[in-house]
Design a protein around this motif. Structure first.
Motif, PDB file in Angstrom:
ATOM      1  N   TYR A 115       0.828  -1.208   0.000  1.00 35.51           N
ATOM      2  CA  TYR A 115       0.000   0.000   0.000  1.00 35.51           C
ATOM      3  C   TYR A 115       0.865   1.262   0.000  1.00 35.51           C
ATOM      4  N   ARG A 116       0.260   2.364  -0.430  1.00 36.96           N
ATOM      5  CA  ARG A 116       0.941   3.658  -0.447  1.00 36.96           C
ATOM      6  C   ARG A 116       0.058   4.710   0.207  1.00 36.96           C
ATOM      7  N   LEU A 117       0.620   5.402   1.160  1.00 34.29           N
ATOM      8  CA  LEU A 117      -0.066   6.508   1.815  1.00 34.29           C
ATOM      9  C   LEU A 117       0.142   7.768   0.982  1.00 34.29           C
ATOM     10  N   VAL A 118      -0.943   8.403   0.605  1.00 32.36           N
ATOM     11  CA  VAL A 118      -0.872   9.681  -0.108  1.00 32.36           C
ATOM     12  C   VAL A 118      -1.322  10.767   0.868  1.00 32.36           C
ATOM     13  N   ALA A 119      -0.450  11.759   1.052  1.00 32.28           N
ATOM     14  CA  ALA A 119      -0.719  12.794   2.043  1.00 32.28           C
ATOM     15  C   ALA A 119      -0.342  14.157   1.493  1.00 32.28           C
ATOM     16  N   CYS A 120      -0.867  15.172   2.155  1.00 31.72           N
ATOM     17  CA  CYS A 120      -0.475  16.557   1.900  1.00 31.72           C
ATOM     18  C   CYS A 120       0.017  17.113   3.229  1.00 31.72           C
ATOM     19  N   ARG A 121       1.206  17.703   3.222  1.00 34.19           N
ATOM     20  CA  ARG A 121       1.756  18.215   4.475  1.00 34.19           C
ATOM     21  C   ARG A 121       0.980  19.422   4.999  1.00 34.19           C
TER      22      ARG A 121
ATOM     23  N   ALA B 195     -10.271   4.543 -10.175  1.00 35.54           N
ATOM     24  CA  ALA B 195      -9.975   3.119 -10.326  1.00 35.54           C
ATOM     25  C   ALA B 195     -10.811   2.286  -9.361  1.00 35.54           C
ATOM     26  N   ARG B 196     -11.172   2.880  -8.244  1.00 38.38           N
ATOM     27  CA  ARG B 196     -11.995   2.171  -7.259  1.00 38.38           C
ATOM     28  C   ARG B 196     -13.483   2.283  -7.593  1.00 38.38           C
ATOM     29  N   GLU B 197     -13.926   3.494  -7.973  1.00 36.43           N
ATOM     30  CA  GLU B 197     -15.345   3.713  -8.243  1.00 36.43           C
ATOM     31  C   GLU B 197     -15.475   4.764  -9.349  1.00 36.43           C
ATOM     32  N   THR B 198     -15.787   4.322 -10.534  1.00 40.17           N
ATOM     33  CA  THR B 198     -15.902   5.238 -11.669  1.00 40.17           C
ATOM     34  C   THR B 198     -17.039   6.226 -11.450  1.00 40.17           C
ATOM     35  N   GLY B 199     -16.724   7.500 -11.645  1.00 38.59           N
ATOM     36  CA  GLY B 199     -17.759   8.514 -11.512  1.00 38.59           C
ATOM     37  C   GLY B 199     -18.137   8.836 -10.095  1.00 38.59           C
ATOM     38  N   TYR B 200     -17.280   8.489  -9.140  1.00 38.43           N
ATOM     39  CA  TYR B 200     -17.560   8.811  -7.740  1.00 38.43           C
ATOM     40  C   TYR B 200     -17.859  10.305  -7.610  1.00 38.43           C
ATOM     41  N   PRO B 201     -19.024  10.679  -7.070  1.00 35.14           N
ATOM     42  CA  PRO B 201     -19.433  12.086  -7.065  1.00 35.14           C
ATOM     43  C   PRO B 201     -18.843  12.922  -5.939  1.00 35.14           C
ATOM     44  N   GLY B 202     -18.237  12.290  -4.967  1.00 34.16           N
ATOM     45  CA  GLY B 202     -17.731  13.038  -3.819  1.00 34.16           C
ATOM     46  C   GLY B 202     -16.384  13.670  -4.083  1.00 34.16           C
ATOM     47  N   GLY B 203     -15.864  14.366  -3.089  1.00 34.28           N
ATOM     48  CA  GLY B 203     -14.573  15.014  -3.207  1.00 34.28           C
ATOM     49  C   GLY B 203     -13.423  14.032  -3.079  1.00 34.28           C
ATOM     50  N   VAL B 204     -12.259  14.474  -3.508  1.00 38.43           N
ATOM     51  CA  VAL B 204     -11.027  13.691  -3.412  1.00 38.43           C
ATOM     52  C   VAL B 204     -10.253  14.218  -2.214  1.00 38.43           C
ATOM     53  N   SER B 205     -10.112  13.404  -1.188  1.00 39.20           N
ATOM     54  CA  SER B 205      -9.518  13.878   0.059  1.00 39.20           C
ATOM     55  C   SER B 205      -8.258  13.098   0.411  1.00 39.20           C
ATOM     56  N   VAL B 206      -7.452  13.727   1.240  1.00 43.82           N
ATOM     57  CA  VAL B 206      -6.307  13.081   1.859  1.00 43.82           C
ATOM     58  C   VAL B 206      -6.526  13.108   3.370  1.00 43.82           C
ATOM     59  N   PRO B 207      -5.959  12.114   4.098  1.00 40.86           N
ATOM     60  CA  PRO B 207      -5.092  11.044   3.631  1.00 40.86           C
ATOM     61  C   PRO B 207      -5.863   9.994   2.841  1.00 40.86           C
ATOM     62  N   ALA B 208      -5.121   9.336   1.970  1.00 40.26           N
ATOM     63  CA  ALA B 208      -5.684   8.228   1.208  1.00 40.26           C
ATOM     64  C   ALA B 208      -4.654   7.118   1.188  1.00 40.26           C
ATOM     65  N   ILE B 209      -5.118   5.894   1.321  1.00 41.13           N
ATOM     66  CA  ILE B 209      -4.228   4.749   1.163  1.00 41.13           C
ATOM     67  C   ILE B 209      -4.651   4.015  -0.095  1.00 41.13           C
TER      68      ILE B 209
END
Length: 336
Positions: A39-45, A104-118
């Motif tokens: 897995y990869r943790l994607v973060a914003c400082r 890649a997980r859910e095509t057309g996901y209507p919500g926002g893209v947030s961090v943190p994400a794994i």
């Protein structure tokens, strides 16, 4: 974080629940077993919610087990971008935008893209963006991959008290500063701002006689409080109008947050440049000019705090984490 996981507008600020709440566990009951390197943790400082996971990962020594990608603190209409990396692509996932893992997980996901994400590296799919659960699972489900001497950040005997303290801190302070900052009427702002400072006053009294929030070692509760306090004077005081007083004007809280900042795993993950540029440049509804203030001065973060006199042991029977991994250092522009 607020920009990808909340609802602003003319209504009262409301933080959305994490849509992708799968858990990565030792037994893999959600289909995502703890596996070194998978897995990869994607973060914003800049983001306090993502910074929790960055700190936990470092304290627990999970750098080899869970790789990390850092996104640009400035979003565009496609949200979080990997423009800090060569060719604008994450070197492990090969994507330009975190939204690609969401798609890649859910095509057309209507919500926002947030961090943190794994993200699951083999499939490129988002696994979870559940910022409340990610750090708890790093502390309790990833134990087989913890470094030798890793602290117990969520000790079982203290969990009820930790949960209770964290709940109040979340409602009034972690999320409260956002409710104040994004309020669109005087009443909502005053209610939120009042709650922020009531909670800060409560914390100051609690921490006057004890070094850490719960027990005599660092726990998850301290991590969650730190990521808000470290941003308080640089952004929340002015940008979010939480300005009854500065953190540096409260001797107890200012000493407490400096104590943590100077503890390996905390301050060495903080990028004040990313923090300030994100809030002041991205939140154009609050700061339409996009001007980033020069202050406050940062030298005080490294001054003596005197909290050792209260006793306590930061890592319990364990040890501090080693030096920051090459390639994961905060640039000089973001440090005191």
């Amino acid at each position: 974080m607020g920009d990808g996981n909340s609802a602003y507008g003319k209504k009262k600020f409301k933080r959305s629940r994490s849509h992708f709440a799968d858990r990565i566990t030792a037994d893999g009951r959600d289909g995502w077993p703890v596996t070194e390197g998978r897995y990869r943790l994607v973060a914003c400082r800049a983001c306090p919610w993502a910074s929790r996971a960055v700190i936990s990962r470092r304290l627990l020594g999970l750098e080899d087990a869970l790789s990390m990608g850092i996104v640009d603190p400035i979003q565009d209409d496609r949200s979080w971008r990997f423009t800090l990396d060569a060719d604008g692509r994450d070197p492990v996932l090969g994507i330009r935008f975190l939204s690609e893992a969401y798609d890649a997980r859910e095509t057309g996901y209507p919500g926002g893209v947030s961090v943190p994400a794994i993200v699951d590296v083999p499939s490129g799919q988002l696994v979870t963006n559940d910022f409340q659960q990610i750090t708890l699972d790093l502390a309790t489900e990833w134990t087989a991959l913890h470094r030798e001497g890793a602290p117990d950040l969520y000790p079982e005997r203290l969990r009820d008290e930790i949960d209770d303290v964290m709940h109040g801190v979340y409602e009034d302070l972690n999320n409260g500063v956002y409710r104040a900052g994004f309020a669109t009427n005087q009443k909502d702002y005053e209610e939120a701002c009042t709650a922020v400072f009531h909670r800060l006053e409560w914390l100051s009294k609690r921490l006057a006689g004890q070094r850490y929030l719960v027990g005599d070692t660092i726990t998850e509760a301290d991590i969650r409080l730190f990521t808000t306090l470290v941003r308080f004077d640089p952004v929340y005081h002015g940008h979010f109008k939480c300005n009854r007083w500065k953190l540096a004007e409260d001797p107890v809280l200012w000493a407490y947050v400096r104590d943590l900042f100077q503890t390996p795993g905390f301050g060495d993950t903080v990028d004040f440049d990313h923090i300030k540029r994100h809030y002041y440049e991205v939140h154009t509804g609050i700061n339409p000019t996009g001007i980033v203030p020069l202050g406050p001065e940062l030298a005080g973060w490294l001054s003596a705090h005197g909290r050792e006199e209260l006793g306590g042991h930061p890592f319990g029977d364990g040890t501090p984490p080693g030096p920051v991994r090459p390639g994961e250092e905060v640039p000089a522009s973001g440090r005191p």
